[in-house]
Scaffold this motif. Sequence first.
Motif, PDB file in Angstrom:
ATOM      1  N   ALA A  48       7.291  -3.992   4.207  1.00 35.94           N
ATOM      2  CA  ALA A  48       6.282  -4.148   3.157  1.00 35.94           C
ATOM      3  C   ALA A  48       5.050  -4.847   3.722  1.00 35.94           C
ATOM      4  CB  ALA A  48       6.855  -4.947   1.998  1.00 35.94           C
ATOM      5  N   ILE A  49       5.278  -5.925   4.460  1.00 34.61           N
ATOM      6  CA  ILE A  49       4.155  -6.653   5.057  1.00 34.61           C
ATOM      7  C   ILE A  49       3.439  -5.766   6.068  1.00 34.61           C
ATOM      8  CG2 ILE A  49       3.555  -8.569   6.591  1.00 34.61           C
ATOM      9  CD1 ILE A  49       5.809 -10.161   5.205  1.00 34.61           C
ATOM     10  N   PHE A  50       4.211  -5.087   6.884  1.00 34.07           N
ATOM     11  CA  PHE A  50       3.598  -4.205   7.870  1.00 34.07           C
ATOM     12  C   PHE A  50       2.778  -3.125   7.176  1.00 34.07           C
ATOM     13  CE2 PHE A  50       3.729  -0.535  10.816  1.00 34.07           C
ATOM     14  CZ  PHE A  50       3.059  -1.110  11.872  1.00 34.07           C
ATOM     15  N   GLY A  51       3.303  -2.618   6.072  1.00 30.52           N
ATOM     16  CA  GLY A  51       2.569  -1.618   5.296  1.00 30.52           C
ATOM     17  C   GLY A  51       1.234  -2.146   4.810  1.00 30.52           C
ATOM     18  N   MET A  52       1.230  -3.401   4.366  1.00 31.49           N
ATOM     19  CA  MET A  52      -0.022  -4.001   3.909  1.00 31.49           C
ATOM     20  C   MET A  52      -0.992  -4.171   5.071  1.00 31.49           C
ATOM     21  SD  MET A  52       1.100  -6.826   1.062  1.00 31.49           S
ATOM     22  CE  MET A  52      -0.564  -7.047   0.418  1.00 31.49           C
ATOM     23  N   MET A  53      -0.446  -4.517   6.226  1.00 39.14           N
ATOM     24  CA  MET A  53      -1.294  -4.645   7.404  1.00 39.14           C
ATOM     25  C   MET A  53      -1.958  -3.310   7.734  1.00 39.14           C
ATOM     26  SD  MET A  53       1.257  -7.061   9.677  1.00 39.14           S
ATOM     27  CE  MET A  53       0.404  -6.889  11.234  1.00 39.14           C
ATOM     28  N   ILE A  54      -1.171  -2.251   7.720  1.00 31.25           N
ATOM     29  CA  ILE A  54      -1.703  -0.917   8.004  1.00 31.25           C
ATOM     30  C   ILE A  54      -2.800  -0.549   7.006  1.00 31.25           C
ATOM     31  CG2 ILE A  54      -1.132   1.551   8.003  1.00 31.25           C
ATOM     32  CD1 ILE A  54      -0.045   0.249  10.417  1.00 31.25           C
ATOM     33  N   GLU A  55      -2.518  -0.844   5.744  1.00 30.68           N
ATOM     34  CA  GLU A  55      -3.499  -0.538   4.700  1.00 30.68           C
ATOM     35  C   GLU A  55      -4.801  -1.300   4.962  1.00 30.68           C
ATOM     36  OE1 GLU A  55      -3.098   1.788   2.582  1.00 30.68           O
ATOM     37  OE2 GLU A  55      -5.118   1.441   1.769  1.00 30.68           O
ATOM     38  N   LEU A  56      -4.658  -2.562   5.328  1.00 35.20           N
ATOM     39  CA  LEU A  56      -5.835  -3.388   5.628  1.00 35.20           C
ATOM     40  C   LEU A  56      -6.641  -2.780   6.774  1.00 35.20           C
ATOM     41  CD1 LEU A  56      -7.516  -6.032   5.503  1.00 35.20           C
ATOM     42  CD2 LEU A  56      -5.786  -7.095   6.964  1.00 35.20           C
ATOM     43  N   ILE A  57      -5.930  -2.361   7.796  1.00 34.27           N
ATOM     44  CA  ILE A  57      -6.610  -1.791   8.956  1.00 34.27           C
ATOM     45  C   ILE A  57      -7.293  -0.473   8.594  1.00 34.27           C
ATOM     46  CG2 ILE A  57      -6.276  -0.860  11.269  1.00 34.27           C
ATOM     47  CD1 ILE A  57      -3.702  -2.822  11.276  1.00 34.27           C
ATOM     48  N   HIS A  58      -6.573   0.393   7.882  1.00 35.80           N
ATOM     49  CA  HIS A  58      -7.144   1.686   7.504  1.00 35.80           C
ATOM     50  C   HIS A  58      -8.358   1.526   6.602  1.00 35.80           C
ATOM     51  CE1 HIS A  58      -3.369   4.211   8.543  1.00 35.80           C
ATOM     52  NE2 HIS A  58      -4.318   4.394   9.446  1.00 35.80           N
ATOM     53  N   SER A  59      -8.374   0.450   5.827  1.00 34.69           N
ATOM     54  CA  SER A  59      -9.510   0.218   4.919  1.00 34.69           C
ATOM     55  C   SER A  59     -10.746  -0.222   5.677  1.00 34.69           C
ATOM     56  CB  SER A  59      -9.150  -0.845   3.894  1.00 34.69           C
ATOM     57  OG  SER A  59      -9.314  -2.134   4.445  1.00 34.69           O
ATOM     58  N   GLY A  60     -10.596  -0.447   6.980  1.00 36.37           N
ATOM     59  CA  GLY A  60     -11.721  -0.981   7.739  1.00 36.37           C
ATOM     60  C   GLY A  60     -11.920  -2.455   7.474  1.00 36.37           C
ATOM     61  N   PHE A  61     -10.823  -3.136   7.142  1.00 38.71           N
ATOM     62  CA  PHE A  61     -10.837  -4.597   6.930  1.00 38.71           C
ATOM     63  C   PHE A  61     -11.765  -4.998   5.785  1.00 38.71           C
ATOM     64  CE2 PHE A  61      -9.315  -4.014  11.202  1.00 38.71           C
ATOM     65  CZ  PHE A  61      -8.275  -4.925  11.278  1.00 38.71           C
ATOM     66  N   LYS A  62     -11.733  -4.210   4.719  1.00 34.29           N
ATOM     67  CA  LYS A  62     -12.622  -4.550   3.607  1.00 34.29           C
ATOM     68  C   LYS A  62     -11.995  -5.582   2.668  1.00 34.29           C
ATOM     69  CE  LYS A  62     -11.571  -0.751   0.358  1.00 34.29           C
ATOM     70  NZ  LYS A  62     -12.083   0.542  -0.157  1.00 34.29           N
ATOM     71  N   TYR A  63     -10.723  -5.893   2.857  1.00 30.82           N
ATOM     72  CA  TYR A  63     -10.100  -6.924   2.031  1.00 30.82           C
ATOM     73  C   TYR A  63     -10.029  -8.229   2.820  1.00 30.82           C
ATOM     74  CZ  TYR A  63      -8.508  -2.549  -0.032  1.00 30.82           C
ATOM     75  OH  TYR A  63      -8.457  -1.286  -0.539  1.00 30.82           O
ATOM     76  N   SER A  64     -10.316  -9.322   2.157  1.00 33.83           N
ATOM     77  CA  SER A  64     -10.243 -10.622   2.820  1.00 33.83           C
ATOM     78  C   SER A  64      -8.783 -11.040   2.975  1.00 33.83           C
ATOM     79  CB  SER A  64     -10.983 -11.675   2.003  1.00 33.83           C
ATOM     80  OG  SER A  64     -10.244 -11.960   0.822  1.00 33.83           O
ATOM     81  N   SER A  65      -8.571 -11.985   3.871  1.00 33.56           N
ATOM     82  CA  SER A  65      -7.215 -12.488   4.105  1.00 33.56           C
ATOM     83  C   SER A  65      -6.637 -13.097   2.842  1.00 33.56           C
ATOM     84  CB  SER A  65      -7.230 -13.529   5.212  1.00 33.56           C
ATOM     85  OG  SER A  65      -7.775 -12.991   6.380  1.00 33.56           O
ATOM     86  N   SER A  66      -7.467 -13.833   2.120  1.00 30.85           N
ATOM     87  CA  SER A  66      -6.955 -14.497   0.910  1.00 30.85           C
ATOM     88  C   SER A  66      -6.611 -13.470  -0.155  1.00 30.85           C
ATOM     89  CB  SER A  66      -7.990 -15.496   0.391  1.00 30.85           C
ATOM     90  OG  SER A  66      -9.237 -14.866   0.211  1.00 30.85           O
ATOM     91  N   TYR A  67      -7.440 -12.431  -0.234  1.00 26.50           N
ATOM     92  CA  TYR A  67      -7.126 -11.369  -1.190  1.00 26.50           C
ATOM     93  C   TYR A  67      -5.805 -10.706  -0.835  1.00 26.50           C
ATOM     94  CZ  TYR A  67      -7.476  -6.971  -3.741  1.00 26.50           C
ATOM     95  OH  TYR A  67      -7.213  -5.897  -4.542  1.00 26.50           O
ATOM     96  N   MET A  68      -5.621 -10.436   0.442  1.00 28.41           N
ATOM     97  CA  MET A  68      -4.372  -9.825   0.900  1.00 28.41           C
ATOM     98  C   MET A  68      -3.187 -10.715   0.566  1.00 28.41           C
ATOM     99  SD  MET A  68      -5.047  -6.868   2.336  1.00 28.41           S
ATOM    100  CE  MET A  68      -3.550  -6.526   3.264  1.00 28.41           C
TER     101      MET A  68
END
Lengths: 192, 192
Positions: free
Chosen positions: A159-179
């Motif tokens: 699940a965490i890895f999935g969120m990481m992938i999503e973050l990367i694919h988004s071009g890092f448009k989400y902040s760490s705190s949001y994640m």
Amino acid sequence: MTNKNDYIDRRILKSKKALKDAIISLMQQKDFKEVTISDIVRLADLNRGTFYKHYQYKEDLLDDIIDEVITDLIASYREPYQNIATFDVSKLSSNAIKIFEHVHKYAEFYKLIVNSNVLTSFQHKICIVIKDLVMQDVTGKLTNPNINKELIASYHSYAIFGMMIELIHSGFKYSSSYMAEQLLAIIHSHNN
Amino acid sequence: MTNKNDYIDRRILKSKKALKDAIISLMQQKDFKEVTISDIVRLADLNRGTFYKHYQYKEDLLDDIIDEVITDLIASYREPYQNIATFDVSKLSSNAIKIFEHVHKYAEFYKLIVNSNVLTSFQHKICIVIKDLVMQDVTGKLTNPNINKELIASYHSYAIFGMMIELIHSGFKYSSSYMAEQLLAIIHSHNN
DNA sequence: AATTGATTGTCCATTAATGAACAACTAGAT
DNA sequence: ATCTAGTTGTTCATTAATGGACAATCAATT
């Protein structure tokens, strides 16, 4: 135990960082086997001899990067637990969760491995490391004895890895705190 | 004329760049006189002795930055004219105009001087430099002899400076090529 | 008034990085 | 097949940066 003089000279750290940044940048442009050592030192703005003082092949440099990333991944996951007794992700506040900051920190590297076909093996390595970390959480607190620890560890780590992938694919448009908030929100929606 | 060995060692360039970046970053946080040399070298990740090898006071470092920026500003303005005979901005293609790339390149510095009250003197310096450059254009091509060269030079130089200020205030949301296009569009709408 | 903690300027021996050279090899172009 | 331009691995003397020390100064605390 550790030697009295076990610090590493800043110049070495800076040179290695320059080499690492350079090879990552070059691998985003062309295939790994097409990247020459001269390319690397040219971009890193270092003498070629400096490369050979620290590494023998390009592969050594890449291995060094992977080691560093994994070390930082583990540290980032563990950091929130440093001063508290519990070992339960869902008990943490969102700003205590450091793992997404880690992904931001190594953004260029993660972009590379997610796209590139060279480092697919590293993706598995990441999953295994995270799973190990989650396993330690799970073994620490025995919630429901009916739950398979391996399974829940796999569940959370992927699940965490999935969120990481999503973050990367988004071009890092989400902040760490949001994640981190999202991670907690998702966990709590399951457990409450 | 120039010495055979008049290159500068990369280590010196790197150290100076680190010091420059550091002081600019620190001045965005606090007042110039509150920035200590220890602050600078701490952020620059250099030994304090390295600072003293190149500079004596903080002021020297700041002067060095200003020199570099002005040198680059002049070079950026002149670059498009290198291989052509004309000296007329309006004859250039938009992608030949390099001055806004220069502003991007020194974005942190320009943000600093536009906001800060320490470096207001430098704002004037910028204007004077640009005006001198434009003056050379105007003297090169004698269009309408009734037009006051000083006046038209001032007009164009302040116009360019105004666009630079606008770019900085916008938080650099316009690309260099867009800025250049706009500059040309404005000029042509007057002259055609 | 005494004390603590930080900065400053200067010093030095040690170490890392540098530029330059070299012969050997490779790939592409002629 | 020859030539050219580039990479590779290695060496070496020179130079820049390092860590660590030092006494002096300063500001805030006690």
